[in-house]
Motif scaffolding. Structure first.
Motif, PDB file in Angstrom:
ATOM      1  N   GLY A 143     -95.384 -41.668 -66.925  1.00  0.00           N
ATOM      2  CA  GLY A 143     -94.330 -42.524 -66.407  1.00  0.00           C
ATOM      3  C   GLY A 143     -93.925 -42.099 -65.005  1.00  0.00           C
ATOM      4  N   LYS A 144     -93.485 -43.039 -64.211  1.00  0.00           N
ATOM      5  CA  LYS A 144     -93.062 -42.760 -62.842  1.00  0.00           C
ATOM      6  C   LYS A 144     -91.904 -41.767 -62.846  1.00  0.00           C
ATOM      7  N   GLY A 145     -92.021 -40.739 -62.021  1.00  0.00           N
ATOM      8  CA  GLY A 145     -90.953 -39.769 -61.896  1.00  0.00           C
ATOM      9  C   GLY A 145     -90.976 -38.663 -62.939  1.00  0.00           C
ATOM     10  N   THR A 146     -92.018 -38.653 -63.813  1.00  0.00           N
ATOM     11  CA  THR A 146     -92.099 -37.608 -64.826  1.00  0.00           C
ATOM     12  C   THR A 146     -92.181 -36.231 -64.169  1.00  0.00           C
ATOM     13  N   GLU A 147     -91.350 -35.320 -64.641  1.00  0.00           N
ATOM     14  CA  GLU A 147     -91.341 -33.972 -64.078  1.00  0.00           C
ATOM     15  C   GLU A 147     -92.647 -33.258 -64.403  1.00  0.00           C
ATOM     16  N   LYS A 148     -93.138 -32.480 -63.455  1.00  0.00           N
ATOM     17  CA  LYS A 148     -94.368 -31.717 -63.672  1.00  0.00           C
ATOM     18  C   LYS A 148     -94.027 -30.418 -64.388  1.00  0.00           C
ATOM     19  N   ILE A 149     -94.059 -30.486 -65.713  1.00  0.00           N
ATOM     20  CA  ILE A 149     -93.767 -29.313 -66.529  1.00  0.00           C
ATOM     21  C   ILE A 149     -94.746 -29.282 -67.702  1.00  0.00           C
ATOM     22  N   LEU A 150     -94.749 -28.174 -68.414  1.00  0.00           N
ATOM     23  CA  LEU A 150     -95.566 -28.045 -69.614  1.00  0.00           C
ATOM     24  C   LEU A 150     -94.931 -28.843 -70.751  1.00  0.00           C
TER      25      LEU A 150
ATOM     26  N   CYS B  39     -86.296 -35.225 -54.726  1.00  0.00           N
ATOM     27  CA  CYS B  39     -86.955 -35.553 -53.453  1.00  0.00           C
ATOM     28  C   CYS B  39     -86.504 -34.659 -52.309  1.00  0.00           C
ATOM     29  N   LYS B  40     -85.503 -33.787 -52.556  1.00  0.00           N
ATOM     30  CA  LYS B  40     -84.993 -32.867 -51.538  1.00  0.00           C
ATOM     31  C   LYS B  40     -84.457 -33.570 -50.294  1.00  0.00           C
ATOM     32  N   GLY B  41     -84.114 -34.851 -50.436  1.00  0.00           N
ATOM     33  CA  GLY B  41     -83.570 -35.583 -49.298  1.00  0.00           C
ATOM     34  C   GLY B  41     -84.601 -36.088 -48.320  1.00  0.00           C
TER      35      GLY B  41
ATOM     36  N   ALA C 160     -85.322 -44.794 -51.292  1.00  0.00           N
ATOM     37  CA  ALA C 160     -86.148 -45.805 -51.951  1.00  0.00           C
ATOM     38  C   ALA C 160     -87.349 -45.202 -52.676  1.00  0.00           C
ATOM     39  N   LYS C 161     -87.884 -44.109 -52.134  1.00  0.00           N
ATOM     40  CA  LYS C 161     -89.066 -43.500 -52.737  1.00  0.00           C
ATOM     41  C   LYS C 161     -88.726 -42.593 -53.914  1.00  0.00           C
ATOM     42  N   CYS C 162     -87.450 -42.408 -54.170  1.00  0.00           N
ATOM     43  CA  CYS C 162     -87.034 -41.534 -55.270  1.00  0.00           C
ATOM     44  C   CYS C 162     -86.322 -42.343 -56.354  1.00  0.00           C
ATOM     45  N   GLY C 163     -85.047 -42.603 -56.150  1.00  0.00           N
ATOM     46  CA  GLY C 163     -84.299 -43.410 -57.115  1.00  0.00           C
ATOM     47  C   GLY C 163     -83.938 -42.696 -58.402  1.00  0.00           C
ATOM     48  N   TRP C 164     -84.013 -41.368 -58.402  1.00  0.00           N
ATOM     49  CA  TRP C 164     -83.702 -40.609 -59.623  1.00  0.00           C
ATOM     50  C   TRP C 164     -82.259 -40.858 -60.028  1.00  0.00           C
ATOM     51  N   CYS C 165     -82.052 -41.113 -61.299  1.00  0.00           N
ATOM     52  CA  CYS C 165     -80.699 -41.388 -61.764  1.00  0.00           C
ATOM     53  C   CYS C 165     -80.540 -40.882 -63.188  1.00  0.00           C
ATOM     54  N   GLY C 166     -79.314 -40.771 -63.626  1.00  0.00           N
ATOM     55  CA  GLY C 166     -79.075 -40.327 -64.983  1.00  0.00           C
ATOM     56  C   GLY C 166     -77.604 -40.082 -65.237  1.00  0.00           C
TER      57      GLY C 166
ATOM     58  N   LYS D  89     -83.926 -34.532 -44.906  1.00  0.00           N
ATOM     59  CA  LYS D  89     -83.086 -33.602 -45.667  1.00  0.00           C
ATOM     60  C   LYS D  89     -81.669 -34.156 -45.842  1.00  0.00           C
ATOM     61  N   GLU D  90     -81.571 -35.428 -46.141  1.00  0.00           N
ATOM     62  CA  GLU D  90     -80.261 -36.060 -46.244  1.00  0.00           C
ATOM     63  C   GLU D  90     -79.651 -35.866 -47.638  1.00  0.00           C
ATOM     64  N   ARG D  91     -78.342 -35.965 -47.703  1.00  0.00           N
ATOM     65  CA  ARG D  91     -77.647 -35.890 -48.985  1.00  0.00           C
ATOM     66  C   ARG D  91     -77.704 -37.276 -49.635  1.00  0.00           C
ATOM     67  N   SER D  92     -78.792 -37.534 -50.320  1.00  0.00           N
ATOM     68  CA  SER D  92     -79.055 -38.880 -50.828  1.00  0.00           C
ATOM     69  C   SER D  92     -78.612 -39.092 -52.266  1.00  0.00           C
ATOM     70  N   LEU D  93     -78.153 -38.028 -52.931  1.00  0.00           N
ATOM     71  CA  LEU D  93     -77.763 -38.153 -54.326  1.00  0.00           C
ATOM     72  C   LEU D  93     -76.268 -38.438 -54.424  1.00  0.00           C
ATOM     73  N   SER D  94     -75.911 -39.611 -54.881  1.00  0.00           N
ATOM     74  CA  SER D  94     -74.513 -39.968 -55.071  1.00  0.00           C
ATOM     75  C   SER D  94     -74.112 -39.542 -56.482  1.00  0.00           C
ATOM     76  N   PHE D  95     -73.119 -38.680 -56.590  1.00  0.00           N
ATOM     77  CA  PHE D  95     -72.749 -38.043 -57.853  1.00  0.00           C
ATOM     78  C   PHE D  95     -71.291 -38.332 -58.175  1.00  0.00           C
ATOM     79  N   HIS D  96     -71.013 -38.552 -59.469  1.00  0.00           N
ATOM     80  CA  HIS D  96     -69.650 -38.905 -59.864  1.00  0.00           C
ATOM     81  C   HIS D  96     -69.351 -38.405 -61.266  1.00  0.00           C
ATOM     82  N   ILE D  97     -68.220 -37.724 -61.422  1.00  0.00           N
ATOM     83  CA  ILE D  97     -67.671 -37.394 -62.739  1.00  0.00           C
ATOM     84  C   ILE D  97     -66.554 -38.386 -62.998  1.00  0.00           C
TER      85      ILE D  97
END
Length: 364
Positions: free
Chosen positions: A215-222, A101-103, A129-135, A107-115
């Protein structure tokens, strides 16, 4: 072995930070504000092979596990577009820019990342709220998933759908290699999994009655993009089943467009890449397509399919495009696509037809 997780091992508090759907049961799923100790049995953390050190997470990772695991994790997430910085250390939470979503407008740092402290895996979630990408990704050789098949409610194909594909002369081996699945709660819905660099990045669904949705959030790729990662010659078809059909004819260097074909060729000039929304899947795969010196267009033999071929050639460069001409079925009609040729003429005939593709011209 279990132990209570104290606040001195929490490097940065993040409110409302939940990973309960992503984490294995061996790790806690929330971060508390400072000056709190987890006392409820609900939040007891089970220790890994080695306990947390009293001298800090960084020393623990360096002495017990070393750099390689962290380096592997960083390489894997960078493939997904997650750019790490110096704060992305094991055991610490950091806020990054979300590649999906590029923030948003801010342009906020909305991705919370953890190792995780032992470097076994990394996880993330975008809190817009409009993104919610996780993994999550692992430091071992497990397959990578931004959305696991289990979370999507997918399972291996059952007898009914295997028989459906068999009627179209598509083998179980081809279905398995391309990770074609079915919905767990609806055994007649086909799920074409979209993967990139081995990572599940989305899914397209199809009923036997040819109703499609993504599916919601499916990447636009071949579809099948990993099969052309190093290909100098590629084939582009109009549907996932046609991609599978060409594999039966011996062609793995094939991809399918993820959506339908246009009603007609646009009379307007090509829009800038960022505004070419209908063909964004091409630009998202540009690094793959740029390697190809010969591109064979094997779209459907109907007006929308021919329009799609022309729109693809406009963007890919007509000089390196060739086009397949599907043969006559009878004196009144021609075969429509790759799967129809496979079904009625066989794999050898399909192979010959594709090999006899002609240089693309606007008159095609």
């Amino acid at each position: 072995m279990s132990m209570i997780l104290h606040n001195q091992w929490l490097s940065r508090p993040i409110s409302k930070f939940l990973f309960s759907n992503l984490l294995p049961t061996t790790y806690a799923s929330l971060v508390l504000p400072p000056k709190h100790v987890i006392t409820s049995s609900l939040f007891v953390v089970h220790a890994t092979n080695a306990p947390f050190p009293p001298h800090g997470v960084d020393e623990f990772v360096e002495n017990a596990f070393g750099e390689p695991k962290v380096k592997i994790l960083k390489q894997k997430v960078e493939v997904l577009g997650i750019s790490l910085d110096n704060s992305s250390l094991p055991g610490k939470y950091c806020n990054l820019f979300c590649p999906k979503c590029k923030g948003g407008e801010l342009k906020e740092r909305s991705l919370s990342f953890h190792i995780v402290p032992d470097g076994e895996f990394a996880m993330w979630r975008c809190f817009r709220a409009k993104c919610g990408w996780c993994g999550r990704v692992f430091a071992d050789n497990k397959d990578l998933y931004s959305r696991s098949e289990e979370r999507l409610g997918l399972e291996p194909l059952g007898p009914k759908l295997i028989a459906y594909f068999k009627e179209r002369l598509i083998s179980e081996e081809t279905l398995s290699r391309n990770a074609v699945r079915q919905m767990s709660d609806s055994k007649t819905i086909i799920a074409f999994t979209y993967k990139k660099n081995g990572l599940l990045v989305g899914c397209k669904y199809r009923t036997k009655g040819k109703r499609f949705w993504q599916g919601k959030g499916t990447e636009k790729i071949l579809y099948g993009i990993d099969d052309i990662s190093d290909a100098a010659e590629i084939i582009i078809v109009e549907g996932e089943i046609d991609k599978l059909s060409l594999e039966e004819a011996g062609f793995r260097n094939c991809v399918s467009v993820p959506g339908g074909a246009p009603g007609k060729v646009s009379s307007k000039d090509l829009p800038p890449i960022e505004k070419d929304t209908a063909y964004q899947y091409l630009w998202n795969c540009k690094e793959y397509l740029d390697k190809a010196v010969r591109i064979v267009l094997a779209t459907d033999n109907d007006p929308p399919g021919q329009a799609l071929a022309k729109e693809l050639a406009r963007r890919l460069g007509q000089e390196r495009c060739w086009q397949v001409h599907w043969p006559k079925k009878d004196e009144f009609s021609s075969f429509k696509d790759a799967n129809e040729v496979l079904k009625y003429m066989g794999a050898d005939a399909l192979k010959r037809i594709v090999e006899n593709a002609e240089p693309f011209t606007n008159a095609n």
